[in-house]
Structure formats: structure tokens, C-alpha cells
Design an enzyme around this catalytic site. Structure first.
Site, PDB file in Angstrom:
ATOM      1  N   ASP A 209       0.815  -1.224   0.000  1.00 14.91           N
ATOM      2  CA  ASP A 209       0.000   0.000   0.000  1.00 14.91           C
ATOM      3  C   ASP A 209       0.844   1.267   0.000  1.00 14.91           C
ATOM      4  O   ASP A 209       0.447   2.285   0.571  1.00 14.91           O
ATOM      5  CB  ASP A 209      -0.967   0.022   1.199  1.00 14.91           C
ATOM      6  CG  ASP A 209      -1.783  -1.243   1.290  1.00 14.91           C
ATOM      7  OD1 ASP A 209      -2.291  -1.671   0.241  1.00 14.91           O
ATOM      8  OD2 ASP A 209      -1.898  -1.808   2.389  1.00 14.91           O
TER       9      ASP A 209
ATOM     10  N   LYS B 214       1.892   2.221  -5.281  1.00  9.52           N
ATOM     11  CA  LYS B 214       2.586   1.739  -6.490  1.00  9.52           C
ATOM     12  C   LYS B 214       1.884   2.200  -7.764  1.00  9.52           C
ATOM     13  O   LYS B 214       2.520   2.461  -8.765  1.00  9.52           O
ATOM     14  CB  LYS B 214       2.653   0.210  -6.480  1.00  9.52           C
ATOM     15  CG  LYS B 214       3.615  -0.318  -5.436  1.00  9.52           C
ATOM     16  CD  LYS B 214       3.698  -1.818  -5.453  1.00  9.52           C
ATOM     17  CE  LYS B 214       2.656  -2.486  -4.644  1.00  9.52           C
ATOM     18  NZ  LYS B 214       2.714  -2.624  -3.258  1.00  9.52           N
TER      19      LYS B 214
ATOM     20  N   GLY C   1      -4.157  -4.344  -4.327  1.00  9.48           N
ATOM     21  CA  GLY C   1      -5.090  -3.281  -4.674  1.00  9.48           C
ATOM     22  C   GLY C   1      -4.330  -2.036  -5.081  1.00  9.48           C
ATOM     23  O   GLY C   1      -3.635  -1.450  -4.282  1.00  9.48           O
ATOM     24  N   HIS C   2      -4.406  -1.712  -6.352  1.00  8.31           N
ATOM     25  CA  HIS C   2      -3.781  -0.474  -6.835  1.00  8.31           C
ATOM     26  C   HIS C   2      -4.888   0.501  -7.162  1.00  8.31           C
ATOM     27  O   HIS C   2      -5.851   0.127  -7.815  1.00  8.31           O
ATOM     28  CB  HIS C   2      -3.053  -0.688  -8.163  1.00  8.31           C
ATOM     29  CG  HIS C   2      -1.903  -1.615  -8.118  1.00  8.31           C
ATOM     30  ND1 HIS C   2      -0.925  -1.547  -7.170  1.00  8.31           N
ATOM     31  CD2 HIS C   2      -1.553  -2.614  -8.947  1.00  8.31           C
ATOM     32  CE1 HIS C   2      -0.039  -2.483  -7.417  1.00  8.31           C
ATOM     33  NE2 HIS C   2      -0.401  -3.154  -8.479  1.00  8.31           N
TER      34      HIS C   2
ATOM     35  N   GLN D 191       1.649  -6.329  -2.927  1.00  5.23           N
ATOM     36  CA  GLN D 191       2.049  -6.322  -1.497  1.00  5.23           C
ATOM     37  C   GLN D 191       3.385  -5.590  -1.308  1.00  5.23           C
ATOM     38  O   GLN D 191       3.607  -4.605  -1.981  1.00  5.23           O
ATOM     39  CB  GLN D 191       2.099  -7.738  -0.926  1.00  5.23           C
ATOM     40  CG  GLN D 191       0.748  -8.440  -0.854  1.00  5.23           C
ATOM     41  CD  GLN D 191       0.329  -9.061  -2.160  1.00  5.23           C
ATOM     42  OE1 GLN D 191       1.089  -9.768  -2.774  1.00  5.23           O
ATOM     43  NE2 GLN D 191      -0.877  -8.791  -2.579  1.00  5.23           N
TER      44      GLN D 191
HETATM   45  P1  IMP Z   1      -3.064 -12.835   2.138  1.00  4.97           P
HETATM   46  O1  IMP Z   1      -2.140 -12.260   1.126  1.00  4.97           O
HETATM   47  O2  IMP Z   1      -4.513 -12.603   1.837  1.00  4.97           O
HETATM   48  O3  IMP Z   1      -2.760 -14.274   2.457  1.00  4.97           O
HETATM   49  O4  IMP Z   1      -2.798 -12.040   3.539  1.00  4.97           O
HETATM   50  C1  IMP Z   1      -1.581 -12.171   4.232  1.00  4.97           C
HETATM   51  C2  IMP Z   1      -1.141 -10.829   4.816  1.00  4.97           C
HETATM   52  O5  IMP Z   1      -0.765  -9.953   3.760  1.00  4.97           O
HETATM   53  C3  IMP Z   1      -2.223 -10.106   5.600  1.00  4.97           C
HETATM   54  O6  IMP Z   1      -1.615  -9.387   6.665  1.00  4.97           O
HETATM   55  C4  IMP Z   1      -2.780  -9.114   4.585  1.00  4.97           C
HETATM   56  O7  IMP Z   1      -3.383  -7.982   5.191  1.00  4.97           O
HETATM   57  C5  IMP Z   1      -1.517  -8.742   3.855  1.00  4.97           C
HETATM   58  N1  IMP Z   1      -1.757  -8.258   2.493  1.00  4.97           N
HETATM   59  C6  IMP Z   1      -2.098  -8.983   1.412  1.00  4.97           C
HETATM   60  N2  IMP Z   1      -2.198  -8.189   0.334  1.00  4.97           N
HETATM   61  C7  IMP Z   1      -1.908  -6.940   0.730  1.00  4.97           C
HETATM   62  C8  IMP Z   1      -1.799  -5.676   0.042  1.00  4.97           C
HETATM   63  O8  IMP Z   1      -1.977  -5.552  -1.180  1.00  4.97           O
HETATM   64  N3  IMP Z   1      -1.462  -4.611   0.814  1.00  4.97           N
HETATM   65  C9  IMP Z   1      -1.199  -4.737   2.135  1.00  4.97           C
HETATM   66  N4  IMP Z   1      -1.284  -5.869   2.808  1.00  4.97           N
HETATM   67  C10 IMP Z   1      -1.630  -6.983   2.114  1.00  4.97           C
END
Ligand code: IMP
Length: 427
Positions: free
Chosen positions: A13, A16, A40-41, A223
Site C-alpha cells: 500500500d 505503487k 489493490g492499486h 504487497q
Molecule cells: P493474504 O495475502 O490474503 O494471504 O494475507 C496475508 C497478509 O498480507 C495479511 O496481513 C494481509 O493484510 C496482507 N496483504 C495482502 N495483500 C496486501 C496488500 O496488497 N497490501 C497490504 N497488505 C496486504
């Protein structure tokens, strides 16, 4: 060989979308190499705002070919609704390419994600609940379903059987849930086959040929570095490699082809989900950062945890990614503070530590050691060059650059497309 990797240097977040946007028309291919619709962009084009979860942001640039690489996990129903949403707004999505080796997020992977989190209770990861972890687990366990499997019904059925064999035992006997029927899953997956077909390609070949022809290829990480399965704050991480090496495995390009690795770095820090976060604020400053920075997840709508800038993390990101540049985002959010704390080191059990501790226990005990930099009150959103920034904002940027170990080549000073100061060109 202009192959650039653009990735999050913190916990995701970082903004990007804005950086991709800056490169805009000059990029021939934008490639996602890991993750799925957990990302999420937000991309702002003109007066239109687009929230993308699975699709690479290049889908919005007419001259650009968007690619979903083999390292990505794809939920076809989400893909189609994202494509439909864009088509309804007049965006042409016909150039999209998807690797036949990308794994599919099946409905049972989503079920397992949610059930596991509930079962973990207090120890939950705080996942996005999109089935990401269980899909990667199936991939590693060699019971995953790939896009190419949709084109051989007999193989698909055998694979779904293999995947559900153990899972149904677990769902019924441990989690007290109903078993999932093979036939139903196969039917649903087959229903996606025809619509996916035109997009399926040998993306490894396409991308390597593009690089040989000197096309500009941008690898877009989802991420962030600290959510990396190997280099992040395990187990509070995602199940893939957002770090630079992930671009090589997740797209099938050799490391010698990568010319630049750009880390997106927010001028403060945020994190979603569980896990350690040394500079996290639980006071009015944290609330103010959340409010002014609009720190709410694009994918889950969850409030983000907010804290001051952490230079230890930034240095770590430089190291594990081999960063050549930083894009510093959201500097404008810090306008108005008299002084701005920056974490320069940690104190762990009474000792000052300059680098990220490799032990999880130590990291959980890390307390930030702050330096206080003078703030500014002038509006900086109209700044077009570095010299337009007030002296204290310039000094804040210079201090971050020095602490973080790579040049800051661009600075975001507002949400709009043109609210960016470019210092060194990325191309
Ligand atoms: P998962 O990717 O859904 O398995 O979640 C694992 C961890 O990564 C959790 O703490 C989510 O909140 C975090 N996470 C996954 N995608 C994002 C992102 O795009 N931005 C921030 N945190 C993320």
C-alpha cells in the site's frame, strides 16, 4: 534491456499505482509476477479513478500489453468482473496475456482460507480471505490447478480429485464443514475455459522476446517487501515473493535481464493485518496519518495501522531487493507537523540495533529509536521540482535518502497524476 521492477519497500500500500502511472505511455509490457486479487492499486487517469486488484495497471494504457505471469494466482470470477468493470467504462482489455502456468484460486481455496483464519483465532494472520495462501500451498504441494488444466477435462477432474481428497477429510473431520463435491468444482472451472482462452499465452517466451527487441518491460510487485514469504515478518506475511527475485521466478526472466529495481516507499509506514510493526502509533498522530493519508485498504476496506517512517526497514528493503532507486510517496500527508519522528534504529532488550533483526523474537521486542526532524506547514502539492519544496521538506527527503541507502528518484506530493516530482528519470 529496459526491464524495471517496481515493488513495495514496506508492508504494501505504498502507492505503487502512482509510480506505474508516471511511467505510463513509455512502457510496452506491465507484468504481475506474484500474488493475486489480494493486491489493490488505485490508478487515477484524468478524472477517472480505477481500483485494480488482479489486473496489472498497464491495462489502462492503450499502447501497453498487460501480462499475468506464471507466479500469479488467478481467481477467474474476479478476473472477469474486473474486466467487465473496465469494459463498461470503455477500456479495451483485449491485449491481456495470462500464463497457462498460473495457478487458479478455486472456490475450495477460498473456503480453506476463511476456515483456517477462523480456526487460528487470536493467532490469525489477518489475510484478505481471497484464498491466496491455500492456493500457493496447493501449488507447493503439487496439487494445484493451473489455467492450462481447464483445456483437458480428464486431467482437470483427476487434479481436482487429488486436491480435494485430503481437504475434504480436513473440512469434515476437523473444521466441521460440508465436503466439497468434485463434479461441482470441475463444472465451475470448465465454465471459465472459453472466456479465458484468448488471453492464455506462453508469457515467458513473449516477455523474453520483447526484452530481446529492447521493449520496455515493467514488473509490478503486489504487497511489499516485509510481506514476502521468505524475507518478510513471517508468519505474518503473504504466501508469495513480492521481492525483486520474485519477478524472475514469477515471470520467467533471468536476473541478468533486470536493469532497475525501484522501491516504493511511503513517507511514513502502514500495515494491514496482524504482525509486528515497531513504529505503530496508537494515538492522535496515528489517527491523523490514517485520516489525512486515506489509509483504508482498497481490497478489504480495513483501516490500515499507521506509524512513523522506519529507516531500518527501508535499509533492509534496499538490501534484499538490490534497489537502485526509491519513489517516495505521500510526502504531502506529513505537512503540518511541527516535528516528524523518524525511526533510525531499534532498541532490543536494552541494546541499540541498526539492522532488521533476523530473529522473530527480537523483532517483536524491537522499540523504535527516534530522531526528530523539523516539519513544514506550507502546501507542497503544487511543487514541480525538488527546489520548490520548503527547506525542511527537502531536508526530510535528504535524511530519508541517506538512511535508506538508495537515491530517491521521485516524490509523490499529492494523489493526482501530475502531483509528482521527478528527480531522476526511471527510463
Ligand atoms: P493474504 O495475502 O490474503 O494471504 O494475507 C496475508 C497478509 O498480507 C495479511 O496481513 C494481509 O493484510 C496482507 N496483504 C495482502 N495483500 C496486501 C496488500 O496488497 N497490501 C497490504 N497488505 C496486504
Amino acid at each position: 534491456m529496459p526491464a524495471l521492477v517496481l515493488l513495495g519497500a514496506q508492508w504494501g500500500d505504498e502507492g505503487k499505482g502512482k509510480a506505474t502511472d508516471l511511467l505510463g505511455g513509455s512502457v510496452d509490457y506491465v507484468v504481475r509476477y506474484q500474488g493475486g486479487n489480494n493486491a489493490g492499486h488505485t490508478v487515477v487517469v484524468g478524472d477517472q479513478k480505477y481500483a485494480l486488484h488482479l489486473l496489472p495497471s498497464g491495462i489502462l494504457s492503450p499502447g501497453c500489453t498487460p501480462v499475468i505471469g506464471n507466479g500469479v494466482v488467478v481467481d477467474p470470477s474476479v478476473l472477469f468482473s474486473e474486466l467487465n468493470g473496465l469494459n463498461d467504462r470503455g477500456v479495451d482489455t483485449s491485449k491481456l496475456l495470462i500464463s497457462g502456468n498460473a495457478h487458479i484460486i478455486t472456490p475450495y481455496n477460498v473456503t480453506v482460507d476463511k476456515v483456517t483464519e477462523r480456526f487460528l483465532g487470536k493467532r490469525k494472520i489477518g489475510t484478505t480471505g481471497r484464498g491466496i495462501g491455500p492456493t500457493y500451498a496447493d501449488k507447493i504441494n503439487r496439487v494445484g490447478i493451473r489455467i492450462q488444466d481447464l483445456y483437458d477435462e480428464s486431467i482437470l477432474t483427476q487434479k481436482v480429485e487429488a486436491a480435494l481428497d485430503g481437504k475434504n477429510q480436513l473440512l469434515t473431520k476437523v473444521f466441521n464443514r460440508r465436503a466439497i463435491e468434485v463434479g461441482q468444482v470441475v463444472e465451475e472451472l470448465l465454465s471459465y475455459a472459453d472466456r479465458l482462452k484468448p488471453y492464455v499465452a506462453d508469457t515467458v517466451l513473449v516477455l523474453n522476446q520483447a526484452l530481446e527487441q529492447d521493449k520496455v518491460v515493467l514488473f509490478e510487485g503486489g504487497q511489499g517487501t516485509l510481506l514476502d514469504i521468505d524475507h518478510g515478518t513471517y508468519p505474518f506475511v503473504t504466501s508469495s515473493n513480492p521481492t525483486a527475485g520474485g519477478a524472475c521466478t514469477g515471470a520467467g526472466v533471468g536476473p541478468t535481464k533486470i536493469s532497475r529495481v525501484i522501491g516504493i516507499l511511503k513517507a511514513y509506514t502502514t500495515r494491514v493485518g496482524s504482525g509486528p510493526f515497531p513504529t505503530e502509533l496508537f494515538d492522535e498522530d496515528g489517527d491523523a496519518l490514517r485520516r489525512i493519508g486515506g489509509e483504508r485498504g482498497v481490497t478489504t476496506g480495513r483501516d490500515r495501522r499507521c506509524g512513523w517512517f522506519d529507516a531500518v526497514i527501508a535499509r533492509y528493503a534496499t538490501r534484499v531487493n538490490g534497489l537502485t532507486d526509491f519513489f517516495l510517496t505521500k510526502l504531502d500527508v506529513l505537512t503540518g507537523w511541527e516535528q516528524i519522528p523518524v525511526c533510525v534504529a531499534y532498541e532490543i532488550d536494552g541494546e541499540r540495533v541498526e539492522e532488521l533483526p533476523y530473529s522473530q523474537t527480537d523483532f517483536h521486542h524491537a522499540k523504535p529509536v527516534y530522531e526528530y526532524l523539523p516539519g513544514w506547514s506550507e502546501d507542497i502539492t503544487k511543487a514541480k521540482s525538488f527546489s520548490d519544496l520548503p527547506k525542511n521538506a527537502q531536508d526530510y527527503v535528504k535524511a530519508l535518502e541517506e538512511m535508506s541507502g538508495a537515491p530517491i528518484s521521485a516524490i509523490g506530493v499529492g494523489p493526482g497524476r501530475d502531483e509528482t516530482i521527478e528527480i531522476n528519470s526511471f527510463l
